[in-house]
Design a protein around this motif. Sequence first.
Motif, PDB file in Angstrom:
ATOM      1  N   ARG A 159      26.598  18.473  48.556  1.00 28.05           N
ATOM      2  CA  ARG A 159      25.591  19.511  48.796  1.00 28.05           C
ATOM      3  C   ARG A 159      24.335  19.148  48.016  1.00 28.05           C
ATOM      4  O   ARG A 159      24.371  18.949  46.808  1.00 28.05           O
ATOM      5  N   ILE A 160      23.220  19.052  48.736  1.00 31.27           N
ATOM      6  CA  ILE A 160      21.963  18.629  48.137  1.00 31.27           C
ATOM      7  C   ILE A 160      20.924  19.732  48.293  1.00 31.27           C
ATOM      8  O   ILE A 160      20.620  20.154  49.414  1.00 31.27           O
ATOM      9  N   THR A 161      20.402  20.192  47.166  1.00 29.12           N
ATOM     10  CA  THR A 161      19.369  21.217  47.157  1.00 29.12           C
ATOM     11  C   THR A 161      18.004  20.558  47.050  1.00 29.12           C
ATOM     12  O   THR A 161      17.772  19.726  46.170  1.00 29.12           O
ATOM     13  N   VAL A 162      17.098  20.919  47.961  1.00 28.29           N
ATOM     14  CA  VAL A 162      15.757  20.333  47.988  1.00 28.29           C
ATOM     15  C   VAL A 162      14.814  21.200  47.157  1.00 28.29           C
ATOM     16  O   VAL A 162      14.740  22.417  47.331  1.00 28.29           O
ATOM     17  N   MET A 163      14.097  20.537  46.247  1.00 27.68           N
ATOM     18  CA  MET A 163      13.134  21.211  45.372  1.00 27.68           C
ATOM     19  C   MET A 163      11.723  20.789  45.758  1.00 27.68           C
ATOM     20  O   MET A 163      11.470  19.629  46.089  1.00 27.68           O
ATOM     21  N   ASP A 164      10.795  21.736  45.700  1.00 25.92           N
ATOM     22  CA  ASP A 164       9.389  21.463  46.014  1.00 25.92           C
ATOM     23  C   ASP A 164       8.543  22.011  44.872  1.00 25.92           C
ATOM     24  O   ASP A 164       8.553  23.215  44.610  1.00 25.92           O
ATOM     25  N   ALA A 165       7.819  21.122  44.182  1.00 20.31           N
ATOM     26  CA  ALA A 165       6.992  21.510  43.040  1.00 20.31           C
ATOM     27  C   ALA A 165       7.820  22.242  41.986  1.00 20.31           C
ATOM     28  O   ALA A 165       7.369  23.223  41.390  1.00 20.31           O
ATOM     29  N   VAL A 172      10.653  29.339  55.110  1.00 23.67           N
ATOM     30  CA  VAL A 172       9.755  28.698  56.064  1.00 23.67           C
ATOM     31  C   VAL A 172       9.761  27.183  55.881  1.00 23.67           C
ATOM     32  O   VAL A 172       9.870  26.417  56.839  1.00 23.67           O
ATOM     33  N   THR A 173       9.652  26.734  54.630  1.00 25.06           N
ATOM     34  CA  THR A 173       9.653  25.295  54.359  1.00 25.06           C
ATOM     35  C   THR A 173      10.991  24.669  54.751  1.00 25.06           C
ATOM     36  O   THR A 173      11.034  23.564  55.298  1.00 25.06           O
ATOM     37  N   ALA A 174      12.091  25.382  54.474  1.00 28.36           N
ATOM     38  CA  ALA A 174      13.419  24.853  54.799  1.00 28.36           C
ATOM     39  C   ALA A 174      13.535  24.531  56.281  1.00 28.36           C
ATOM     40  O   ALA A 174      14.164  23.535  56.666  1.00 28.36           O
ATOM     41  N   ALA A 175      12.923  25.357  57.130  1.00 26.45           N
ATOM     42  CA  ALA A 175      13.009  25.146  58.578  1.00 26.45           C
ATOM     43  C   ALA A 175      12.260  23.895  59.014  1.00 26.45           C
ATOM     44  O   ALA A 175      12.503  23.377  60.108  1.00 26.45           O
ATOM     45  N   ARG A 176      11.350  23.387  58.158  1.00 24.63           N
ATOM     46  CA  ARG A 176      10.561  22.212  58.516  1.00 24.63           C
ATOM     47  C   ARG A 176      11.176  20.909  58.010  1.00 24.63           C
ATOM     48  O   ARG A 176      10.694  19.826  58.317  1.00 24.63           O
ATOM     49  N   LEU A 177      12.237  20.995  57.226  1.00 23.28           N
ATOM     50  CA  LEU A 177      12.791  19.806  56.598  1.00 23.28           C
ATOM     51  C   LEU A 177      13.605  18.978  57.587  1.00 23.28           C
ATOM     52  O   LEU A 177      14.339  19.519  58.416  1.00 23.28           O
ATOM     53  N   GLY A 189      20.072  24.796  55.244  1.00 22.60           N
ATOM     54  CA  GLY A 189      20.191  26.240  55.162  1.00 22.60           C
ATOM     55  C   GLY A 189      18.845  26.870  54.850  1.00 22.60           C
ATOM     56  O   GLY A 189      17.859  26.165  54.595  1.00 22.60           O
ATOM     57  N   VAL A 190      18.781  28.176  54.855  1.00 22.42           N
ATOM     58  CA  VAL A 190      17.508  28.865  54.601  1.00 22.42           C
ATOM     59  C   VAL A 190      17.018  28.622  53.178  1.00 22.42           C
ATOM     60  O   VAL A 190      15.832  28.837  52.874  1.00 22.42           O
ATOM     61  N   ASP A 191      17.905  28.155  52.294  1.00 21.29           N
ATOM     62  CA  ASP A 191      17.496  27.864  50.926  1.00 21.29           C
ATOM     63  C   ASP A 191      17.196  26.387  50.722  1.00 21.29           C
ATOM     64  O   ASP A 191      17.009  25.927  49.586  1.00 21.29           O
ATOM     65  N   GLY A 192      17.145  25.622  51.812  1.00 18.01           N
ATOM     66  CA  GLY A 192      16.826  24.209  51.700  1.00 18.01           C
ATOM     67  C   GLY A 192      17.965  23.352  51.208  1.00 18.01           C
ATOM     68  O   GLY A 192      17.748  22.257  50.698  1.00 18.01           O
ATOM     69  N   THR A 193      19.196  23.801  51.387  1.00 17.02           N
ATOM     70  CA  THR A 193      20.363  23.036  50.954  1.00 17.02           C
ATOM     71  C   THR A 193      20.994  22.319  52.145  1.00 17.02           C
ATOM     72  O   THR A 193      21.254  22.939  53.179  1.00 17.02           O
ATOM     73  N   ARG A 207      16.889  10.523  52.689  1.00 20.49           N
ATOM     74  CA  ARG A 207      15.455  10.852  52.647  1.00 20.49           C
ATOM     75  C   ARG A 207      15.239  12.190  53.321  1.00 20.49           C
ATOM     76  O   ARG A 207      15.762  12.437  54.413  1.00 20.49           O
ATOM     77  N   VAL A 208      14.468  13.060  52.680  1.00 20.75           N
ATOM     78  CA  VAL A 208      14.129  14.367  53.238  1.00 20.75           C
ATOM     79  C   VAL A 208      12.616  14.481  53.300  1.00 20.75           C
ATOM     80  O   VAL A 208      11.910  14.128  52.344  1.00 20.75           O
ATOM     81  N   GLU A 209      12.102  14.942  54.432  1.00 23.72           N
ATOM     82  CA  GLU A 209      10.652  15.054  54.629  1.00 23.72           C
ATOM     83  C   GLU A 209      10.291  16.421  55.169  1.00 23.72           C
ATOM     84  O   GLU A 209      11.011  17.002  55.995  1.00 23.72           O
ATOM     85  N   ASP A 210       9.170  16.949  54.709  1.00 21.29           N
ATOM     86  CA  ASP A 210       8.580  18.172  55.247  1.00 21.29           C
ATOM     87  C   ASP A 210       7.690  17.755  56.414  1.00 21.29           C
ATOM     88  O   ASP A 210       6.683  17.065  56.226  1.00 21.29           O
ATOM     89  N   ARG A 211       8.057  18.148  57.626  1.00 20.25           N
ATOM     90  CA  ARG A 211       7.345  17.682  58.814  1.00 20.25           C
ATOM     91  C   ARG A 211       5.908  18.186  58.882  1.00 20.25           C
ATOM     92  O   ARG A 211       5.077  17.593  59.566  1.00 20.25           O
ATOM     93  N   LYS A 212       5.591  19.248  58.164  1.00 22.22           N
ATOM     94  CA  LYS A 212       4.231  19.783  58.215  1.00 22.22           C
ATOM     95  C   LYS A 212       3.315  19.097  57.208  1.00 22.22           C
ATOM     96  O   LYS A 212       2.218  18.643  57.554  1.00 22.22           O
ATOM     97  N   THR A 213       3.754  18.992  55.957  1.00 19.65           N
ATOM     98  CA  THR A 213       2.884  18.451  54.916  1.00 19.65           C
ATOM     99  C   THR A 213       3.025  16.940  54.736  1.00 19.65           C
ATOM    100  O   THR A 213       2.158  16.299  54.158  1.00 19.65           O
ATOM    101  N   GLY A 214       4.129  16.358  55.208  1.00 22.85           N
ATOM    102  CA  GLY A 214       4.366  14.943  54.991  1.00 22.85           C
ATOM    103  C   GLY A 214       4.961  14.633  53.637  1.00 22.85           C
ATOM    104  O   GLY A 214       5.228  13.482  53.315  1.00 22.85           O
ATOM    105  N   ALA A 215       5.165  15.653  52.801  1.00 22.73           N
ATOM    106  CA  ALA A 215       5.793  15.426  51.501  1.00 22.73           C
ATOM    107  C   ALA A 215       7.238  14.981  51.709  1.00 22.73           C
ATOM    108  O   ALA A 215       7.923  15.471  52.612  1.00 22.73           O
TER     109      ALA A 215
END
Length: 303
Positions: A159-165, A172-177, A189-193, A207-215
């Motif tokens: 289980r991998i939790t994605v952190m941003d800043a 919202v961000t989780a849905a773009r990952l 999941g809705v918590d980015g896991t 590799r995990v990417e945010d499709r909107k920001t490119g981060a």
Amino acid sequence: MKDTRSWLVGLGLVALGVLGIVLLSLLRPGPPVPDDRSTTTPSPRPRATRTQPIEGLELPETVPATPVHETVTARLAEAGGYGRVACRLPEGVSAASGPGLLRPRVADGWLFALVQEPDGQAPLRGPGGVVAHVQWFDAHPGKRGDCVTEEPRTPVEVRITVMDAGRSVDRVTAARLVATGCEGHDPPGVDGTFAVRALAGTPCVLRVEDRKTGAWGDLLVDVFEPAELTLALDAVDPTRAGRSLADVRQDAWREQLDRAEGWLQVLDAARADAEGPEREALDAERAEALDAIAGLRDLLSPR
């Protein structure tokens, strides 16, 4: 003659598959201008090449006489500065490939492939899934190294939790990952896991990417049992900042064209004094390479 026909058909499928992967990969949405994160050039992706010491492992038997597969692979390794391997396969496996194994070919129960790293390991996948695990050693440029084949490794859920800043991502961000790598994963999941599948004792890079920001962020997953890990979205590629989707695609096609033309040079060097079945096999792959180059040049032509 049968082996030669198999080699020619296989080369055609490989070339078409490579071009298909190239084109499909370019359909991913490109990012708009990134946020205020640092836009320094991302560090190189972590490598998943940990191997066990060769001591105690049973070395393969002598490679059988397969002149087309063995000698063509040797020619390509010498011309391109690759290492090469010959790996014994489980009975009944007629096709196999794995990360880090380039131009794989199967004949007489053996896998022949080029490698860029002298030492490495990979799960081998056949038509029915993972069929074996291979480790190779001392496959230096132009040389054939040792390759050990083992039973497939046990699947492990991580289980991998994605952190941003420094914070967990919001709904919202989780849905773009989007994630790539390892053995697969469920949607976030809705918590980015992410629930990610790996193979015990087999390092893989997620590799995990945010499709909107490119981060994006990378994580080397190297576990022997279920685990919980954290991945940070801490990089933005400055070369993509503010670029349109069309520009990003054009850059990707140019890069692919450069690689295809470089591989054509390797083929030409390998076939320079080749004769008989070796020449036929290399000529067939050269024809496929020319088709791929023509297709990429067409994509880059002004409309």
